[in-house]
Design a protein around this motif. Structure first.
Motif, mmCIF file in Angstrom:
data_model
loop_
_atom_site.group_PDB
_atom_site.id
_atom_site.type_symbol
_atom_site.label_atom_id
_atom_site.label_comp_id
_atom_site.label_asym_id
_atom_site.label_seq_id
_atom_site.Cartn_x
_atom_site.Cartn_y
_atom_site.Cartn_z
ATOM 1 N N TRP A 92 0.860 -1.034 -0.062
ATOM 2 C CA TRP A 92 0.049 0.394 -0.086
ATOM 3 C C TRP A 92 0.611 1.056 0.031
ATOM 4 O O TRP A 92 1.965 1.491 0.653
ATOM 5 N N THR A 93 0.262 2.623 -0.870
ATOM 6 C CA THR A 93 1.313 3.631 -0.454
ATOM 7 C C THR A 93 0.482 4.898 -0.791
ATOM 8 O O THR A 93 -0.739 4.100 -1.276
ATOM 9 N N THR A 94 0.590 6.017 -0.678
ATOM 10 C CA THR A 94 0.036 7.136 -1.369
ATOM 11 C C THR A 94 0.723 8.399 -0.912
ATOM 12 O O THR A 94 1.840 8.154 -0.733
ATOM 13 N N THR A 112 1.729 2.552 6.227
ATOM 14 C CA THR A 112 2.430 1.777 5.154
ATOM 15 C C THR A 112 2.512 1.014 5.904
ATOM 16 O O THR A 112 3.483 -0.079 5.233
ATOM 17 N N ASN A 116 2.616 -2.447 5.183
ATOM 18 C CA ASN A 116 3.842 -3.210 4.035
ATOM 19 C C ASN A 116 4.915 -4.582 4.683
ATOM 20 O O ASN A 116 5.300 -5.337 4.438
ATOM 21 N N SER A 154 6.301 7.784 -1.375
ATOM 22 C CA SER A 154 6.125 8.699 -0.217
ATOM 23 C C SER A 154 7.722 8.280 1.028
ATOM 24 O O SER A 154 8.163 7.170 0.460
ATOM 25 N N TYR A 157 7.230 5.240 2.376
ATOM 26 C CA TYR A 157 6.316 3.439 1.407
ATOM 27 C C TYR A 157 8.182 3.937 0.572
ATOM 28 O O TYR A 157 8.770 2.564 1.029
ATOM 29 N N THR A 160 10.109 1.140 3.945
ATOM 30 C CA THR A 160 9.207 -0.385 4.207
ATOM 31 C C THR A 160 9.680 -0.929 3.069
ATOM 32 O O THR A 160 10.131 -1.769 3.428
#
Length: 246
Positions: A92-94, A112, A116, A154, A157, A160
């Protein structure tokens, strides 16, 4: 269908679309029994499983929930009696600009890491006792070049993915003969990134192979690692040479 992986059972997390879906399709076409998984795209996940050429099942699980992560492994063993390949693809990320610290909220940061890192860890730890019973046990983590360069959607992210890369090395060192490797793509053209036009254009303008990666490119890298019986602890970068110019 090929019979190359005819006696193998594989879990591919996050496989209702993108890299995970393509990996599931390739493994099924090569004879593996495949468990398709997603946390929320249930209809899409069920459709992928139903469309695979070989034996397959869909199991919904949110891997950021420890009980559900464990349940994914347990349900696979209950249904198919064994586990040979664990493909940790779910993530998952944004997008959060790296220079905007206030926009990287604690909620985004925790989510995150929960998906992850913690999710991948919980799955892997639960899977290892079963993988030990396989004659060809494999874990492949889908990470990112954001884990080897200071870039990514990000800062959370990127952190991770760096953690997953190092987790890969540590597990490979300590848990042989289980082979543990990672595929680290650059930007991949998937439904998740279909609106990232500027980023795709930037990659195409910079990388020696002037385009973003495809799910097929990444799935081929997963297969290469599964096929090479003497490879463990490798981070297989799939970025068209992008990091060579950064």
């Amino acid at each position: 269908m090929s019979e190359e992986f005819a006696d193998k059972v594989a879990i591919v997390t996050g496989s209702s679309s993108g890299i995970g879906e393509e990996t599931a399709r390739r493994l099924s076409a090569l004879g593996a029994t495949v468990v398709v998984n997603s946390s929320s795209s249930v209809e899409a996940g069920e459709a992928v499983a139903a469309s695979l050429p070989g034996t397959a099942a869909y199991i919904r699980a949110d891997i950021s929930n420890q009980d559900e992560a464990h349940g994914l492994i347990d349900s696979t063993i209950e249904r198919f009696g064994k586990l040979d390949f664990l493909i940790n693809n779910a993530g998952w990320t944004t997008e959060v600009p790296h220079h905007e610290l206030d926009e990287l909220t604690d909620e985004i940061f925790r989510k995150t890491f929960d998906v992850n890192v913690f999710g991948t860890w919980w799955l892997t730890k639960r899977a290892i006792p079963h993988l030990r019973n396989s004659d060809d046990p494999n874990i492949v983590n889908i990470t990112s070049i954001a884990g080897v360069r200071p870039m990514g959607s990000s800062m959370a992210y990127s952190m991770t993915k760096a953690a997953l890369n190092h987790m890969t090395l540590l597990l490979a060192k300590s848990y042989g003969p289980i082979r543990v490797n990672a595929v680290a793509p650059g930007l991949v053209a998937t439904p998740w990134t279909e609106d990232w036009d500027a980023m795709h254009a930037a990659v195409a303008a910079t990388a020696p192979i002037p385009r973003s990666a495809t799910p097929e490119d990444c799935a081929e890298a997963v297969l290469a690692l599964l096929r090479n019986k003497y490879t463990s602890g490798e981070i297989f970068v799939v970025d068209g040479g992008l990091t060579q110019r950064m």
